[in-house]
Write a protein that holds these residues in place. Sequence first.
Motif, mmCIF file in Angstrom:
data_model
loop_
_atom_site.group_PDB
_atom_site.id
_atom_site.type_symbol
_atom_site.label_atom_id
_atom_site.label_comp_id
_atom_site.label_asym_id
_atom_site.label_seq_id
_atom_site.Cartn_x
_atom_site.Cartn_y
_atom_site.Cartn_z
ATOM 1 N N ALA A 253 10.633 -21.807 25.389
ATOM 2 C CA ALA A 253 9.292 -21.713 25.970
ATOM 3 C C ALA A 253 8.319 -21.408 24.836
ATOM 4 O O ALA A 253 8.723 -20.949 23.757
ATOM 5 C CB ALA A 253 9.244 -20.609 27.026
ATOM 6 N N PRO A 254 7.029 -21.696 25.014
ATOM 7 C CA PRO A 254 6.061 -21.344 23.964
ATOM 8 C C PRO A 254 6.154 -19.868 23.602
ATOM 9 O O PRO A 254 6.060 -19.000 24.469
ATOM 10 C CB PRO A 254 4.718 -21.690 24.613
ATOM 11 C CG PRO A 254 5.036 -22.750 25.616
ATOM 12 C CD PRO A 254 6.393 -22.389 26.148
ATOM 13 N N THR A 255 6.395 -19.593 22.331
ATOM 14 C CA THR A 255 6.642 -18.225 21.863
ATOM 15 C C THR A 255 5.770 -17.930 20.650
ATOM 16 O O THR A 255 5.835 -18.646 19.647
ATOM 17 C CB THR A 255 8.132 -18.043 21.485
ATOM 18 O OG1 THR A 255 8.948 -18.300 22.632
ATOM 19 C CG2 THR A 255 8.397 -16.640 20.964
ATOM 20 N N SER A 256 4.982 -16.886 20.726
ATOM 21 C CA SER A 256 4.151 -16.471 19.600
ATOM 22 C C SER A 256 5.001 -15.667 18.622
ATOM 23 O O SER A 256 5.436 -14.553 18.930
ATOM 24 C CB SER A 256 2.972 -15.632 20.090
ATOM 25 O OG SER A 256 2.326 -15.005 18.994
ATOM 26 N N VAL A 257 5.267 -16.220 17.462
ATOM 27 C CA VAL A 257 6.077 -15.525 16.464
ATOM 28 C C VAL A 257 5.358 -14.266 15.982
ATOM 29 O O VAL A 257 5.990 -13.231 15.723
ATOM 30 C CB VAL A 257 6.399 -16.463 15.284
ATOM 31 C CG1 VAL A 257 7.224 -15.725 14.217
ATOM 32 C CG2 VAL A 257 7.161 -17.690 15.773
ATOM 33 N N ILE A 287 5.624 -21.330 18.776
ATOM 34 C CA ILE A 287 6.656 -22.364 18.691
ATOM 35 C C ILE A 287 7.404 -22.457 20.015
ATOM 36 O O ILE A 287 7.262 -21.586 20.880
ATOM 37 C CB ILE A 287 7.656 -22.062 17.555
ATOM 38 C CG1 ILE A 287 8.344 -20.703 17.816
ATOM 39 C CG2 ILE A 287 6.972 -22.060 16.201
ATOM 40 C CD1 ILE A 287 9.473 -20.381 16.882
ATOM 41 N N MET A 288 8.213 -23.500 20.167
ATOM 42 C CA MET A 288 9.107 -23.616 21.313
ATOM 43 C C MET A 288 10.415 -22.920 20.953
ATOM 44 O O MET A 288 11.141 -23.372 20.065
ATOM 45 C CB MET A 288 9.362 -25.083 21.645
ATOM 46 C CG MET A 288 8.167 -25.802 22.239
ATOM 47 S SD MET A 288 7.613 -25.079 23.800
ATOM 48 C CE MET A 288 9.003 -25.489 24.856
ATOM 49 N N ALA A 289 10.717 -21.811 21.635
ATOM 50 C CA ALA A 289 11.874 -21.027 21.219
ATOM 51 C C ALA A 289 12.313 -20.077 22.322
ATOM 52 O O ALA A 289 11.626 -19.891 23.338
ATOM 53 C CB ALA A 289 11.528 -20.232 19.949
ATOM 54 N N ASP A 290 13.473 -19.477 22.091
ATOM 55 C CA ASP A 290 13.988 -18.382 22.901
ATOM 56 C C ASP A 290 13.447 -17.100 22.275
ATOM 57 O O ASP A 290 13.855 -16.711 21.171
ATOM 58 C CB ASP A 290 15.521 -18.414 22.884
ATOM 59 C CG ASP A 290 16.164 -17.297 23.692
ATOM 60 O OD1 ASP A 290 15.545 -16.229 23.842
ATOM 61 O OD2 ASP A 290 17.301 -17.490 24.158
ATOM 62 N N GLU A 291 12.536 -16.429 22.945
ATOM 63 C CA GLU A 291 11.830 -15.291 22.346
ATOM 64 C C GLU A 291 12.778 -14.185 21.892
ATOM 65 O O GLU A 291 12.618 -13.628 20.800
ATOM 66 C CB GLU A 291 10.814 -14.737 23.352
ATOM 67 C CG GLU A 291 9.994 -13.576 22.808
ATOM 68 C CD GLU A 291 8.893 -13.142 23.754
ATOM 69 O OE1 GLU A 291 8.619 -11.929 23.804
ATOM 70 O OE2 GLU A 291 8.322 -14.015 24.448
ATOM 71 N N PRO A 397 11.111 -25.706 15.678
ATOM 72 C CA PRO A 397 10.226 -26.721 16.255
ATOM 73 C C PRO A 397 8.882 -26.139 16.644
ATOM 74 O O PRO A 397 8.770 -24.959 16.970
ATOM 75 C CB PRO A 397 10.994 -27.204 17.487
ATOM 76 C CG PRO A 397 11.840 -26.022 17.865
ATOM 77 C CD PRO A 397 12.237 -25.377 16.568
ATOM 78 N N ALA A 398 7.856 -26.983 16.633
ATOM 79 C CA ALA A 398 6.527 -26.545 17.046
ATOM 80 C C ALA A 398 6.440 -26.539 18.569
ATOM 81 O O ALA A 398 7.258 -27.134 19.259
ATOM 82 C CB ALA A 398 5.463 -27.482 16.462
#
Length: 400
Positions: A253-257, A287-291, A397-398
């Motif tokens: 899901a969209p994740t703010s690093v 990014i698209m990631a597992d937070e 990935p973005a």
Amino acid sequence: MTHPDGSVHWLAIQVQVYFEGERAARHSTVGFGTSQDITERKQAELELERQTEMLGEHAELLDLAHIVIRDRENRIIWWSKGAARLYGWAAEEVIGHVTHALLRTQFPESFDAYQTDLMTHDVWEDELAHITRAGARVVVASHQVLHRDQRGVPNRILEVNNDITTQKRIEEELRCSNAELEQFAYVASHDLQEPLRALAGMVQLLQQRYQDKLDALGQEFIKHAVEAALRMQTLINDLLAFSRVGTRGKPFAPTSVEKVLKALLLSLSVAIRESGAAITYDPLPTIMADELQIMQLLQNLIGNAIKFRGDQPPRIHLSAAQTPEGWQFAVRDNGIGIEAQYFERIFVVFQRLHTRREYPGTGIGLALCKKIVERHGGRIWVESQPKQGSTFYFTLPAAL
């Protein structure tokens, strides 16, 4: 027939003749005829023949491809050598047969749903199961394109099948392996941890109650026993985290690093304060990631940068640069550094470059980082020199 403008038209002509007189000596007296312009139909047939011949001429180039061309009634009109090898029938044996009956096709849904989808969108992609001449079941990734004539009437279907039977078998074996790994994780988290906690508790209780009755050697033994139990508990927890990267990961899901990093720095505040570390960062992307896994990734990299520090207080900087594939992150430190010969080894489970007395840990942290990054479709590597610090790079990935 050639028109005055030079164009050629095809006609279907029917003539009926009427005769007079006896059968033996009769002569025609009158005749009637009808004609129908079939130019479009003939052109479509010639185009189909031309393309079929073209495929035949390039059969050697298409030798590895499993290609089938069907007419609007799903009867086979062209069968590649690759299809012959995969299914076991030669082309002359299958021409005119209905493919789905010949191959006993198993559709994802129903045949009617497949047919409707293809006729609606002119393209269909999904997996199919077929039965070969030898009775073996094969699974193919099928790409089908519906062709229409000049009037928009469907006249043929091009079907290209990619054999993924081996891939599907490996996926099933992997699924079973993951299920076994999940079972191991359950055992590790319950059946192993419970007696370990009891053991550690008993030894700690023994230390508290009888510390004044034991000599220095006895106290040393108890201290080692407590440390060993706690170290085993940490090892099991790290193994659980490692085993669950792929099986317990959350959907991307969209994740703010940057948001994840700020939360992480709060949880590491004690270690940062005690080590005198200074942690800085550039603006970091979403990014698209597992937070949760991104937090685990950064926690291990920053934790290592604090742990493997040199004589000077840790100086750690995080940055990110956009690439055509997504984002490339960098975690730079001023620590003890790593020799080039160990750049690959450090990402392997249980591979340690130092003793536990020098630097505590289980040897799983960087292997966990690698597994997390690879689950996200990226890669991780390090650039370093001894006593010159290290920079760990990884790609993710973005956001869409």
